[in-house]
Motif scaffolding. Structure first.
Motif, PDB file in Angstrom:
ATOM      1  N   GLY A   1       0.823  -1.194   0.000  1.00 26.47           N
ATOM      2  CA  GLY A   1       0.000   0.000   0.000  1.00 26.47           C
ATOM      3  C   GLY A   1       0.858   1.244   0.000  1.00 26.47           C
ATOM      4  N   ILE A   2       0.260   2.358  -0.360  1.00 23.35           N
ATOM      5  CA  ILE A   2       0.973   3.627  -0.397  1.00 23.35           C
ATOM      6  C   ILE A   2       0.935   4.265   0.982  1.00 23.35           C
ATOM      7  CG2 ILE A   2      -1.008   5.074  -1.055  1.00 23.35           C
ATOM      8  CD1 ILE A   2       0.963   6.488  -3.049  1.00 23.35           C
ATOM      9  N   TYR A   3       1.998   4.983   1.320  1.00 24.93           N
ATOM     10  CA  TYR A   3       2.107   5.645   2.624  1.00 24.93           C
ATOM     11  C   TYR A   3       1.583   7.072   2.511  1.00 24.93           C
ATOM     12  CZ  TYR A   3       4.313   7.787   6.725  1.00 24.93           C
ATOM     13  OH  TYR A   3       4.549   8.470   7.899  1.00 24.93           O
ATOM     14  N   ARG A   4       0.776   7.449   3.477  1.00 23.55           N
ATOM     15  CA  ARG A   4       0.241   8.818   3.504  1.00 23.55           C
ATOM     16  C   ARG A   4       1.254   9.734   4.187  1.00 23.55           C
ATOM     17  NH1 ARG A   4      -5.558  10.899   5.947  1.00 23.55           N
ATOM     18  NH2 ARG A   4      -4.961  13.081   6.290  1.00 23.55           N
ATOM     19  N   ASP A   5       1.808  10.664   3.434  1.00 27.80           N
ATOM     20  CA  ASP A   5       2.773  11.622   3.970  1.00 27.80           C
ATOM     21  C   ASP A   5       1.999  12.713   4.708  1.00 27.80           C
ATOM     22  OD1 ASP A   5       4.718  13.528   4.469  1.00 27.80           O
ATOM     23  OD2 ASP A   5       5.744  13.220   2.560  1.00 27.80           O
ATOM     24  N   THR A   6       2.118  12.719   6.025  1.00 29.97           N
ATOM     25  CA  THR A   6       1.325  13.676   6.823  1.00 29.97           C
ATOM     26  C   THR A   6       1.850  15.099   6.731  1.00 29.97           C
ATOM     27  OG1 THR A   6       2.619  13.016   8.763  1.00 29.97           O
ATOM     28  CG2 THR A   6       0.478  11.952   8.461  1.00 29.97           C
ATOM     29  N   ASP A   7       3.031  15.320   6.116  1.00 28.37           N
ATOM     30  CA  ASP A   7       3.463  16.689   5.830  1.00 28.37           C
ATOM     31  C   ASP A   7       2.677  17.260   4.657  1.00 28.37           C
ATOM     32  OD1 ASP A   7       5.362  16.901   7.857  1.00 28.37           O
ATOM     33  OD2 ASP A   7       6.899  15.916   6.647  1.00 28.37           O
ATOM     34  N   LYS A   8       2.306  16.386   3.720  1.00 29.13           N
ATOM     35  CA  LYS A   8       1.515  16.830   2.569  1.00 29.13           C
ATOM     36  C   LYS A   8       0.019  16.668   2.819  1.00 29.13           C
ATOM     37  CE  LYS A   8       5.197  15.289  -0.564  1.00 29.13           C
ATOM     38  NZ  LYS A   8       5.569  14.325  -1.635  1.00 29.13           N
ATOM     39  N   HIS A   9      -0.340  15.659   3.606  1.00 32.27           N
ATOM     40  CA  HIS A   9      -1.746  15.373   3.902  1.00 32.27           C
ATOM     41  C   HIS A   9      -1.914  15.196   5.409  1.00 32.27           C
ATOM     42  CE1 HIS A   9      -2.557  14.754  -0.380  1.00 32.27           C
ATOM     43  NE2 HIS A   9      -1.441  14.045  -0.418  1.00 32.27           N
ATOM     44  N   PRO A  10      -1.921  16.313   6.156  1.00 30.72           N
ATOM     45  CA  PRO A  10      -2.013  16.203   7.621  1.00 30.72           C
ATOM     46  C   PRO A  10      -3.356  15.641   8.059  1.00 30.72           C
ATOM     47  CG  PRO A  10      -2.216  18.486   6.913  1.00 30.72           C
ATOM     48  CD  PRO A  10      -1.839  17.706   5.697  1.00 30.72           C
ATOM     49  N   LEU A  11      -3.360  15.085   9.269  1.00 28.85           N
ATOM     50  CA  LEU A  11      -4.620  14.598   9.832  1.00 28.85           C
ATOM     51  C   LEU A  11      -5.535  15.783  10.104  1.00 28.85           C
ATOM     52  CD1 LEU A  11      -3.274  11.938  12.367  1.00 28.85           C
ATOM     53  CD2 LEU A  11      -4.273  11.529  10.118  1.00 28.85           C
TER      54      LEU A  11
ATOM     55  N   LEU B   1      -3.800  -1.126   5.338  1.00 21.03           N
ATOM     56  CA  LEU B   1      -2.444  -1.646   5.458  1.00 21.03           C
ATOM     57  C   LEU B   1      -1.825  -1.255   6.796  1.00 21.03           C
ATOM     58  CD1 LEU B   1      -0.229  -3.201   3.905  1.00 21.03           C
ATOM     59  CD2 LEU B   1       0.708  -0.981   3.278  1.00 21.03           C
ATOM     60  N   LEU B   2      -2.099  -0.044   7.264  1.00 22.59           N
ATOM     61  CA  LEU B   2      -1.586   0.374   8.572  1.00 22.59           C
ATOM     62  C   LEU B   2      -2.086  -0.560   9.665  1.00 22.59           C
ATOM     63  CD1 LEU B   2      -0.190   2.312  10.532  1.00 22.59           C
ATOM     64  CD2 LEU B   2      -2.249   3.740  10.472  1.00 22.59           C
ATOM     65  N   MET B   3      -3.338  -0.952   9.608  1.00 22.31           N
ATOM     66  CA  MET B   3      -3.864  -1.843  10.643  1.00 22.31           C
ATOM     67  C   MET B   3      -3.239  -3.232  10.553  1.00 22.31           C
ATOM     68  SD  MET B   3      -7.860  -0.683  11.159  1.00 22.31           S
ATOM     69  CE  MET B   3      -8.349  -0.710   9.439  1.00 22.31           C
ATOM     70  N   LEU B   4      -2.942  -3.701   9.344  1.00 23.77           N
ATOM     71  CA  LEU B   4      -2.209  -4.964   9.203  1.00 23.77           C
ATOM     72  C   LEU B   4      -0.815  -4.856   9.807  1.00 23.77           C
ATOM     73  CD1 LEU B   4      -3.128  -6.031   5.542  1.00 23.77           C
ATOM     74  CD2 LEU B   4      -3.932  -7.077   7.655  1.00 23.77           C
TER      75      LEU B   4
END
Length: 483
Positions: free
Chosen positions: A213-223, A281-284
C-alpha cells in the motif's frame, strides 16, 4: 483494491528496479521478480566488493530452494551496483559512489543485457534510481538511504519491506526533510517464511502473502483537526477533501513510479501480492507489530525458539501485560479514530490470540531479534517495534512501562554480551577475567594453572573459581556468582 492501471500516454523514465538489502527478504523478492514474464531490469545493490566476487563465483545467480520439495531454482541476468569510493576528482553528497556493473550476453562482444536508457545515467556516472525496494533492517534504513540520497528525487518511489514502524519518520527527518523533494513511499508487509542458507541462496520455508500500500505523507496530507473531522463530507471544499481526506487514487495519481512499482510487485505469482488502502495496510502493520513486540524481545532475552513462548505460566503473565499496553495505545491512535470495530480489532484478547497463533505457526523458528543477539550484531529492530509503541504512547499520554523496560533489558543484554566477549569485567577495576580455557583447567584441577593463580583450590568445592587477572600479573581466586 485493484492496482492502478497503466495509463495511455504515460512514459516511464526507466523500468529498472533497484533492490537494496541482500538478506533473505531482498533475495526472495529479487528471485520472484526475475521469474516474471517480461521482467523489468533488476539491479542488486551490494555494499562490499567481496560480496560481488562471491556473486560472480556462483555464476551471478540468485537461488531459491523450496523447503518442501528441495527443488532449487536459479535466476540470473541481474545488474549490480557496488558501493566504492568516488573516482579521483569526483565527490558525492553522501561520500559514497556506486559503480554500475551490467549483466552481459554470454556471446561476444558481451553486450549489456539491459542497456541503460538515455536519462538513466547521472553526471557522476551512477544510475538514477526510479524505483527502490528497501529490505535492510529498520535500524539501518536511514544510513542506507543516506548513501543513495543523491540518486533519488521527488519522482522516485521507495518500497520499504521491513519489520517495525516509525522508520519513515526518521527517514523524513534525517534524509528527506523537504516534502517537495521527498520520494513517494510504498509499504510492504510479508508473511512468507524464508531464510538464508548460504551465499545468495534463500530457502522458501512457508508460503505467505505480500500486502502492499501507499504511505500517507502527513506533511503533505495532515490529519484533520477534530472540528474538521466532525463535519459531514459534503460540507468540505475540494481542497479540504484532497488535503485532509485523500483517496488512494489521489495518492497514486501524484506518483508515476509508485503506480509502476505496485503493478510490478503484484504481477509476481510467488510474492502473492495484494494492494490495500493505506489505512487497511496500517492496521495490518499494527497487528503484526503487536505480535513481534512480544515474540521478538522475549525469545531474544531467553534465547529460545518461538514455540517456547507457549505454555509457560510466568511468560504468560508478562505477555498479557505487554498486549494490554499495546491495545490501549493502538485503540487511541488518532489516525484510526472513526474506523469501525476498532475496539474489538485491537482488544487485548484478540492481540493475544494473534500472538499465540504466530508463536504456534512458527514454533520451530528463531526470531530475527534472537538471531541479532546470537550473532552479536551492532543493534536490533527493537526501537522500531517496542520503541514505536512507547513513542506513540508518550504522544497520547499513555505510559508503557512494560515495553519501555523490555526494550532497555534487551539493549542491556546486547551490551553485556559485547562486554563479555571482550573479556572485560563490566566495571572499572583494572582487572579482566581469564578466558574459559583457564577456567576449564582449574575445574579439572590442573596443577600448572592453579599454581600460577597463586591460590589453592579445594577438591570438595562444587563451584569452580572465577580467576581475575590484574594488569600487573597478580591473580586471585573468587567464587563464581550464580544468577
Amino acid at each position: 483494491m485493484e492496482p492502478p492501471a497503466e495509463r495511455e500516454g504515460e512514459r516511464l523514465p526507466t523500468r529498472r528496479l533497484h533492490i537494496h538489502g541482500m538478506g533473505s527478504i531482498g533475495l526472495f523478492v529479487a528471485h520472484a521478480l526475475k521469474q516474471m514474464p517480461n521482467a523489468p531490469p533488476i539491479t542488486l545493490m551490494m555494499h562490499r566488493g567481496d560480496a560481488y566476487e562471491s556473486f560472480k563465483r556462483l555464476g551471478r545467480q540468485v537461488r531459491l530452494r523450496d523447503k518442501a520439495s528441495g527443488i532449487v531454482d536459479e535466476q540470473d541476468g541481474y545488474d549490480i551496483d557496488i558501493k566504492t569510493t568516488p573516482p579521483a576528482g569526483l565527490s558525492t553528497t553522501s561520500g559514497a559512489y556506486w559503480k554500475y556493473v551490467p549483466a552481459t550476453e554470454p556471446q561476444k562482444p558481451h553486450r549489456p543485457l539491459h542497456p541503460l536508457e538515455a536519462n538513466e545515467r547521472l553526471p557522476s556516472g551512477e544510475t538514477y534510481i526510479h524505483c527502490l525496494i528497501l529490505t535492510v533492517k529498520a535500524q539501518i534504513a536511514v544510513a542506507a538511504l543516506l548513501d543513495v540520497k543523491h540518486r533519488l528525487n521527488a519522482s522516485s518511489t521507495i518500497c520499504l519491506m521491513q519489520n517495525g514502524l516509525g522508520q519513515i519518520d526518521d527517514i523524513n527527518t534525517h534524509v528527506f526533510p523537504d516534502p517537495a523533494t521527498r520520494p513517494t513511499y510504498l509499504v510492504g508487509v510479508l508473511s512468507h517464511g524464508c531464510y538464508s542458507a548460504g551465499a545468495f541462496l534463500v530457502v522458501h520455508a512457508a508460503m505467505g502473502v505480500t500486502s502492499l500500500g501507499i504511505y500517507r505523507d502527513t506533511d503533505k496530507h495532515p490529519l484533520p483537526r477534530p472540528e474538521l473531522a466532525a463535519r459531514p463530507p459534503s460540507t468540505l471544499s475540494p481542497h479540504e477533501q484532497a488535503t485532509y481526506f485523500p483517496t488512494d487514487e489521489q495518492l497514486y495519481n501524484a506518483s508515476l513510479s509508485a503506480r509502476f512499482l505496485l503493478r510490478s510487485l503484484t504481477r509476481s505469482t510467488i510474492l502473492c501480492s495484494a494492494a490495500y488502502p493505506y489505512l487497511d495496510l496500517l492496521m495490518l502493520q499494527l497487528e503484526k507489530l503487536s505480535s513481534n513486540a512480544v515474540l521478538n524481545p522475549l525469545t531474544a532475552l531467553y534465547d529460545v525458539p518461538n514455540g517456547a513462548m507457549l505454555g509457560n505460566h510466568g511468560l504468560n503473565i508478562v505477555q498479557n501485560m505487554l498486549v494490554s499496553e499495546t491495545s490501549l495505545v493502538f485503540r487511541s491512535l488518532p489516525e484510526l479514530q472513526g474506523v469501525p470495530n476498532l475496539r474489538h480489532r485491537f482488544s487485548a484478547q484478540r492481540l493475544k490470540e494473534l500472538f499465540a497463533l504466530m508463536a504456534k505457526n512458527t514454533a520451530l523458528n528463531s526470531s530475527s531479534m534472537r538471531e541479532d543477539l546470537r550473532y552479536q550484531r551492532a543493534s536490533t529492530e527493537i526501537d522500531y517495534i517496542n520503541g514505536y509503541i512507547v513513542r506513540r504512547g508518550q504522544e497520547l499520554g499513555i505510559p508503557c512501562a512494560c515495553h519501555f523496560m523490555l526494550m532497555h533489558m534487551l539493549k542491556a543484554r546486547l551490551e553485556l554480551d559485547r562486554q563479555r566477549d571482550k573479556d572485560f569485567v563490566p566495571f572499572d577495576t583494572g582487572k579482566r577475567l581469564v578466558g574459559e580455557v583457564d577456567l576449564a583447567k582449574l575445574a579439572a584441577g590442573d596443577s600448572t594453572t592453579s599454581a600460577s593463580a597463586g591460590a589453592s583450590t579445594s577438591s570438595t568445592s562444587t563451584d569452580p573459581p572465577v580467576v581475575v587477572e590484574d594488569h600487573g600479573g597478580e591473580k586471585t581466586s573468587e567464587k563464581a556468582v550464580t544468577q
